[in-house]
Motif scaffolding. Sequence first.
Motif, mmCIF file in Angstrom:
data_model
loop_
_atom_site.group_PDB
_atom_site.id
_atom_site.type_symbol
_atom_site.label_atom_id
_atom_site.label_comp_id
_atom_site.label_asym_id
_atom_site.label_seq_id
_atom_site.Cartn_x
_atom_site.Cartn_y
_atom_site.Cartn_z
ATOM 1 N N GLU A 49 0.838 -1.209 0.000
ATOM 2 C CA GLU A 49 0.000 0.000 0.000
ATOM 3 C C GLU A 49 0.870 1.256 0.000
ATOM 4 O O GLU A 49 0.577 2.221 -0.706
ATOM 5 C CB GLU A 49 -0.941 -0.013 1.200
ATOM 6 C CG GLU A 49 -2.040 -1.044 1.081
ATOM 7 C CD GLU A 49 -2.840 -1.227 2.367
ATOM 8 O OE1 GLU A 49 -2.711 -0.396 3.292
ATOM 9 O OE2 GLU A 49 -3.598 -2.216 2.437
ATOM 10 N N ILE A 52 2.427 1.670 -3.533
ATOM 11 C CA ILE A 52 1.447 2.161 -4.504
ATOM 12 C C ILE A 52 1.203 3.650 -4.304
ATOM 13 O O ILE A 52 1.147 4.422 -5.268
ATOM 14 C CB ILE A 52 0.136 1.347 -4.416
ATOM 15 C CG1 ILE A 52 0.384 -0.088 -4.896
ATOM 16 C CG2 ILE A 52 -0.975 2.003 -5.230
ATOM 17 C CD1 ILE A 52 -0.772 -1.048 -4.629
ATOM 18 N N GLN A 57 0.819 5.149 -9.247
ATOM 19 C CA GLN A 57 0.457 4.482 -10.499
ATOM 20 C C GLN A 57 -0.377 3.245 -10.189
ATOM 21 O O GLN A 57 -0.296 2.685 -9.090
ATOM 22 C CB GLN A 57 1.720 4.028 -11.264
ATOM 23 C CG GLN A 57 2.567 5.126 -11.789
ATOM 24 C CD GLN A 57 2.071 5.646 -13.131
ATOM 25 O OE1 GLN A 57 1.048 5.221 -13.655
ATOM 26 N NE2 GLN A 57 2.795 6.589 -13.678
ATOM 27 N N LYS A 58 -1.143 2.803 -11.169
ATOM 28 C CA LYS A 58 -1.810 1.513 -11.091
ATOM 29 C C LYS A 58 -0.746 0.442 -11.305
ATOM 30 O O LYS A 58 0.003 0.507 -12.270
ATOM 31 C CB LYS A 58 -2.857 1.412 -12.201
ATOM 32 C CG LYS A 58 -4.277 1.320 -11.722
ATOM 33 C CD LYS A 58 -5.235 1.252 -12.872
ATOM 34 C CE LYS A 58 -5.863 -0.107 -12.904
ATOM 35 N NZ LYS A 58 -6.950 -0.201 -13.891
ATOM 36 N N ILE A 59 -0.668 -0.519 -10.396
ATOM 37 C CA ILE A 59 0.353 -1.563 -10.466
ATOM 38 C C ILE A 59 -0.330 -2.893 -10.811
ATOM 39 O O ILE A 59 -1.337 -3.249 -10.200
ATOM 40 C CB ILE A 59 1.106 -1.699 -9.120
ATOM 41 C CG1 ILE A 59 1.611 -0.341 -8.631
ATOM 42 C CG2 ILE A 59 2.228 -2.721 -9.231
ATOM 43 C CD1 ILE A 59 2.616 0.335 -9.519
ATOM 44 N N LEU A 61 -1.678 -6.510 -10.889
ATOM 45 C CA LEU A 61 -1.942 -7.427 -9.785
ATOM 46 C C LEU A 61 -1.015 -8.636 -9.795
ATOM 47 O O LEU A 61 -0.626 -9.124 -8.734
ATOM 48 C CB LEU A 61 -3.399 -7.880 -9.811
ATOM 49 C CG LEU A 61 -4.428 -6.757 -9.616
ATOM 50 C CD1 LEU A 61 -5.849 -7.311 -9.728
ATOM 51 C CD2 LEU A 61 -4.224 -6.046 -8.296
ATOM 52 N N CYS A 121 3.578 1.334 -16.812
ATOM 53 C CA CYS A 121 2.362 1.632 -16.050
ATOM 54 C C CYS A 121 1.335 2.375 -16.892
ATOM 55 O O CYS A 121 0.130 2.212 -16.680
ATOM 56 C CB CYS A 121 2.714 2.445 -14.804
ATOM 57 S SG CYS A 121 3.730 1.544 -13.624
ATOM 58 N N TYR A 124 -0.495 -0.315 -18.808
ATOM 59 C CA TYR A 124 -1.349 -1.064 -17.895
ATOM 60 C C TYR A 124 -2.578 -0.246 -17.494
ATOM 61 O O TYR A 124 -3.690 -0.776 -17.452
ATOM 62 C CB TYR A 124 -0.561 -1.497 -16.654
ATOM 63 C CG TYR A 124 -1.393 -2.292 -15.691
ATOM 64 C CD1 TYR A 124 -1.757 -3.595 -15.989
ATOM 65 C CD2 TYR A 124 -1.831 -1.732 -14.494
ATOM 66 C CE1 TYR A 124 -2.550 -4.336 -15.107
ATOM 67 C CE2 TYR A 124 -2.613 -2.458 -13.613
ATOM 68 C CZ TYR A 124 -2.976 -3.749 -13.933
ATOM 69 O OH TYR A 124 -3.760 -4.471 -13.069
ATOM 70 N N SER A 125 -2.387 1.033 -17.225
ATOM 71 C CA SER A 125 -3.503 1.899 -16.836
ATOM 72 C C SER A 125 -4.548 2.026 -17.939
ATOM 73 O O SER A 125 -5.718 2.240 -17.658
ATOM 74 C CB SER A 125 -2.986 3.289 -16.456
ATOM 75 O OG SER A 125 -2.213 3.207 -15.284
#
Length: 169
Positions: A49, A52, A57-59, A61, A121, A124-125
């Motif tokens: 957490e 992130i 950024q969106k990481i 999973l 990223c 991915y986003s």
Amino acid sequence: MLSLVKNAINGLKKKLEISNDYLYLQDREGNVERYVCKFARPVGDGEIERFIASVGQKIPLDYLDFLKISNGCSLFNHEIYGGENTLFPLDQVEYLYTSVNRSRGYLEIAYISDDTVVIDCNSYSKGEKNYLFVGNSTSSFEDFKSLGCNFETWLYRFITTNGSKYWNW
């Protein structure tokens, strides 16, 4: 359901356990040598957490699943001569991102024998499934090529090919 990341790492750990922490691999000349793999302690939810929040950024999973199994590792390194197959620990990924790569939007996650593996990223986003890229460690990101896969597929292929740079085949 187990993830491909967990299956790949568990299978590798089982092979290591069976052969007393060594893998016996054949090189191109037919020589069989001993190799080692080392895994770090897993990362907790709190560390993830914080990471992130730090990178903003969106990481993926599947990458986070890896960190929950091992906070970085070295794979398929020669017993005597070592090697250059390292998946970076979270603090190193964060440092590289915040000090060098924030404006570029990618995470350097591994160094594999002169190649750098990165998570884009931005891709991915946008929902792209193939967000992993590789390039020579001295190249700029514009010269990196897509690996045509996500993290779990890359890791599975890397492990099942015994640390080969299969993307160059």
